[in-house]
Design a protein around this motif. Structure first.
Motif, PDB file in Angstrom:
ATOM      1  N   ARG A 104       0.816  -1.227   0.000  1.00 50.51           N
ATOM      2  CA  ARG A 104       0.000   0.000   0.000  1.00 50.51           C
ATOM      3  C   ARG A 104       0.846   1.271   0.000  1.00 50.51           C
ATOM      4  N   SER A 105       2.073   1.181   0.512  1.00 51.06           N
ATOM      5  CA  SER A 105       2.872   2.396   0.681  1.00 51.06           C
ATOM      6  C   SER A 105       4.005   2.557  -0.329  1.00 51.06           C
ATOM      7  N   LEU A 106       4.270   1.565  -1.135  1.00 47.95           N
ATOM      8  CA  LEU A 106       5.350   1.682  -2.113  1.00 47.95           C
ATOM      9  C   LEU A 106       5.092   2.859  -3.048  1.00 47.95           C
ATOM     10  N   PRO A 107       6.105   3.664  -3.293  1.00 47.55           N
ATOM     11  CA  PRO A 107       5.891   4.783  -4.201  1.00 47.55           C
ATOM     12  C   PRO A 107       5.638   4.324  -5.647  1.00 47.55           C
ATOM     13  N   ASP A 108       6.201   3.158  -6.025  1.00 50.39           N
ATOM     14  CA  ASP A 108       6.103   2.734  -7.421  1.00 50.39           C
ATOM     15  C   ASP A 108       6.232   1.212  -7.508  1.00 50.39           C
ATOM     16  N   LEU A 109       5.221   0.544  -8.040  1.00 49.68           N
ATOM     17  CA  LEU A 109       5.277  -0.914  -8.206  1.00 49.68           C
ATOM     18  C   LEU A 109       6.236  -1.336  -9.318  1.00 49.68           C
ATOM     19  N   ASP A 110       6.708  -0.374 -10.111  1.00 50.67           N
ATOM     20  CA  ASP A 110       7.684  -0.675 -11.157  1.00 50.67           C
ATOM     21  C   ASP A 110       9.117  -0.662 -10.640  1.00 50.67           C
ATOM     22  N   LEU A 111       9.323  -0.261  -9.385  1.00 48.42           N
ATOM     23  CA  LEU A 111      10.649  -0.278  -8.788  1.00 48.42           C
ATOM     24  C   LEU A 111      11.229  -1.681  -8.937  1.00 48.42           C
ATOM     25  N   ALA A 112      12.430  -1.795  -9.508  1.00 51.07           N
ATOM     26  CA  ALA A 112      13.007  -3.116  -9.798  1.00 51.07           C
ATOM     27  C   ALA A 112      14.428  -3.213  -9.262  1.00 51.07           C
ATOM     28  N   HIS A 113      14.833  -4.456  -8.982  1.00 50.35           N
ATOM     29  CA  HIS A 113      16.190  -4.767  -8.546  1.00 50.35           C
ATOM     30  C   HIS A 113      16.664  -6.002  -9.309  1.00 50.35           C
ATOM     31  N   PRO A 114      17.970  -6.107  -9.529  1.00 50.41           N
ATOM     32  CA  PRO A 114      18.503  -7.341 -10.110  1.00 50.41           C
ATOM     33  C   PRO A 114      18.275  -8.511  -9.157  1.00 50.41           C
ATOM     34  N   LEU A 115      17.926  -9.652  -9.720  1.00 50.50           N
ATOM     35  CA  LEU A 115      17.738 -10.858  -8.917  1.00 50.50           C
ATOM     36  C   LEU A 115      19.079 -11.363  -8.407  1.00 50.50           C
ATOM     37  N   PRO A 116      19.069 -12.082  -7.297  1.00 54.09           N
ATOM     38  CA  PRO A 116      20.323 -12.663  -6.825  1.00 54.09           C
ATOM     39  C   PRO A 116      20.768 -13.769  -7.787  1.00 54.09           C
ATOM     40  N   PRO A 117      22.061 -14.008  -7.881  1.00 51.77           N
ATOM     41  CA  PRO A 117      22.508 -15.092  -8.755  1.00 51.77           C
ATOM     42  C   PRO A 117      22.024 -16.432  -8.204  1.00 51.77           C
ATOM     43  N   ALA A 118      21.357 -17.191  -9.033  1.00 48.10           N
ATOM     44  CA  ALA A 118      20.865 -18.524  -8.667  1.00 48.10           C
ATOM     45  C   ALA A 118      20.542 -19.270  -9.953  1.00 48.10           C
ATOM     46  N   PRO A 119      20.700 -20.579  -9.955  1.00 48.16           N
ATOM     47  CA  PRO A 119      20.439 -21.330 -11.187  1.00 48.16           C
ATOM     48  C   PRO A 119      18.986 -21.275 -11.647  1.00 48.16           C
ATOM     49  N   TRP A 120      18.062 -20.961 -10.750  1.00 47.22           N
ATOM     50  CA  TRP A 120      16.645 -20.934 -11.118  1.00 47.22           C
ATOM     51  C   TRP A 120      16.186 -19.556 -11.600  1.00 47.22           C
ATOM     52  N   PHE A 121      17.059 -18.553 -11.559  1.00 50.75           N
ATOM     53  CA  PHE A 121      16.731 -17.228 -12.082  1.00 50.75           C
ATOM     54  C   PHE A 121      17.506 -16.985 -13.368  1.00 50.75           C
ATOM     55  N   GLU A 122      16.858 -16.273 -14.299  1.00 47.50           N
ATOM     56  CA  GLU A 122      17.541 -15.873 -15.523  1.00 47.50           C
ATOM     57  C   GLU A 122      18.705 -14.963 -15.161  1.00 47.50           C
ATOM     58  N   GLN A 123      19.872 -15.265 -15.682  1.00 48.14           N
ATOM     59  CA  GLN A 123      21.064 -14.494 -15.360  1.00 48.14           C
ATOM     60  C   GLN A 123      20.886 -13.039 -15.796  1.00 48.14           C
ATOM     61  N   GLY A 124      21.159 -12.119 -14.878  1.00 42.54           N
ATOM     62  CA  GLY A 124      21.094 -10.696 -15.174  1.00 42.54           C
ATOM     63  C   GLY A 124      19.697 -10.097 -15.154  1.00 42.54           C
ATOM     64  N   ALA A 125      18.681 -10.886 -14.819  1.00 43.83           N
ATOM     65  CA  ALA A 125      17.303 -10.387 -14.822  1.00 43.83           C
ATOM     66  C   ALA A 125      17.038  -9.515 -13.600  1.00 43.83           C
ATOM     67  N   SER A 126      16.091  -8.614 -13.757  1.00 42.86           N
ATOM     68  CA  SER A 126      15.591  -7.793 -12.659  1.00 42.86           C
ATOM     69  C   SER A 126      14.098  -8.036 -12.529  1.00 42.86           C
ATOM     70  N   TRP A 127      13.612  -7.938 -11.292  1.00 39.57           N
ATOM     71  CA  TRP A 127      12.176  -8.053 -11.057  1.00 39.57           C
ATOM     72  C   TRP A 127      11.673  -6.770 -10.416  1.00 39.57           C
ATOM     73  N   SER A 128      10.520  -6.333 -10.895  1.00 38.45           N
ATOM     74  CA  SER A 128       9.840  -5.196 -10.285  1.00 38.45           C
ATOM     75  C   SER A 128       9.108  -5.667  -9.030  1.00 38.45           C
ATOM     76  N   ALA A 129       8.678  -4.710  -8.224  1.00 39.70           N
ATOM     77  CA  ALA A 129       7.858  -5.044  -7.056  1.00 39.70           C
ATOM     78  C   ALA A 129       6.604  -5.786  -7.501  1.00 39.70           C
ATOM     79  N   ARG A 130       6.028  -5.369  -8.608  1.00 41.55           N
ATOM     80  CA  ARG A 130       4.826  -6.018  -9.148  1.00 41.55           C
ATOM     81  C   ARG A 130       5.107  -7.496  -9.452  1.00 41.55           C
ATOM     82  N   ARG A 131       6.230  -7.767 -10.112  1.00 41.49           N
ATOM     83  CA  ARG A 131       6.595  -9.150 -10.463  1.00 41.49           C
ATOM     84  C   ARG A 131       6.842  -9.977  -9.203  1.00 41.49           C
ATOM     85  N   VAL A 132       7.472  -9.383  -8.211  1.00 45.09           N
ATOM     86  CA  VAL A 132       7.710 -10.081  -6.940  1.00 45.09           C
ATOM     87  C   VAL A 132       6.388 -10.443  -6.284  1.00 45.09           C
TER      88      VAL A 132
END
Length: 161
Positions: A104-132
Motif C-alpha cells: 500500500r505504501s510503495l511509491p512505485d510498483l515498477d521499482l526493480a532490482h537485479p535478482l540474486p545469482p541462482a540457477p533458477w533465475f535468468e542471469q542478469g534479470a531484474s524483477w519489479s515489485a509487481r513481479r515479486v
C-alpha cells in the motif's frame, strides 16, 4: 478497487486457504509428516512466512537485503522443538501485515532490482515489485495446495474441497 488492493486481496485469499488448512490441529499434528516429503503443515506455514518476508526485503533493498534473516534452510520446512502452531501463525500474520503495508505504501510498483545469482533465475534479470508480488501469490497458492494434500493425509480434512 486499485491494483495494490487487488494484490493484497489476492494474496490474503491464498494466505487464508493456507491458514484454513491448519485449523483445529494440535502442535503434534502440525509437526507430523504425512507423505514421503519432509514437509509438515507447521513447516509450510513457517516456510511461506519466511519466503514472503524475504521477498518483501528484496522489494525494498534488492538482493543484498534478501540475504538477511537467513539461517537453516531445511529447518524452514519443519517445526522445531519449542515451536507451536499458534506462534507460527502469529508470525505469519505479522509478516502478512507488514507485506500488505508495504504494498500500500510503495511509491512505485515498477521499482526493480537485479535478482540474486541462482540457477533458477535468468542471469542478469531484474524483477519489479509487481513481479515479486505475483511470485509471492503463486508461491503461497502452491504451498496452500501442498498443505491441503498433507492435511488430507493426516486426518481426511480438506481445506479446498
Amino acid at each position: 478497487m486499485g491494483e495494490r488492493e487487488e494484490f493484497v486481496e489476492t494474496l490474503d485469499k491464498h494466505r487464508d486457504l493456507l491458514r484454513r488448512t491448519v485449523r483445529d490441529l494440535t502442535d503434534e499434528q502440525a509437526a507430523r509428516r504425512t507423505t514421503v516429503s519432509e514437509l509438515c503443515l507447521g513447516g509450510l506455514i513457517k516456510h511461506v512466512a519466511a519466503v514472503e518476508a524475504r521477498w518483501a526485503r528484496f522489494i525494498v533493498g534488492g538482493a543484498e537485503a534478501m540475504r538477511s534473516g537467513g539461517g537453516d534452510w531445511a529447518a524452514q520446512f519443519r517445526m522445531t522443538e519449542g515451536e507451536t502452531l499458534a506462534d507460527l501463525l502469529d508470525a505469519y500474520g505479522e509478516v502478512a501485515r507488514d507485506t500488505d503495508e508495504l504494498v500500500r505504501s510503495l511509491p512505485d510498483l515498477d521499482l526493480a532490482h537485479p535478482l540474486p545469482p541462482a540457477p533458477w533465475f535468468e542471469q542478469g534479470a531484474s524483477w519489479s515489485a509487481r513481479r515479486v508480488l505475483l511470485h509471492v501469490i503463486a508461491e503461497t497458492a502452491q504451498h496452500a495446495g501442498h498443505a491441503d494434500i498433507i492435511r488430507e493425509a493426516l486426518d481426511g480434512a480438506k481445506s479446498m474441497g
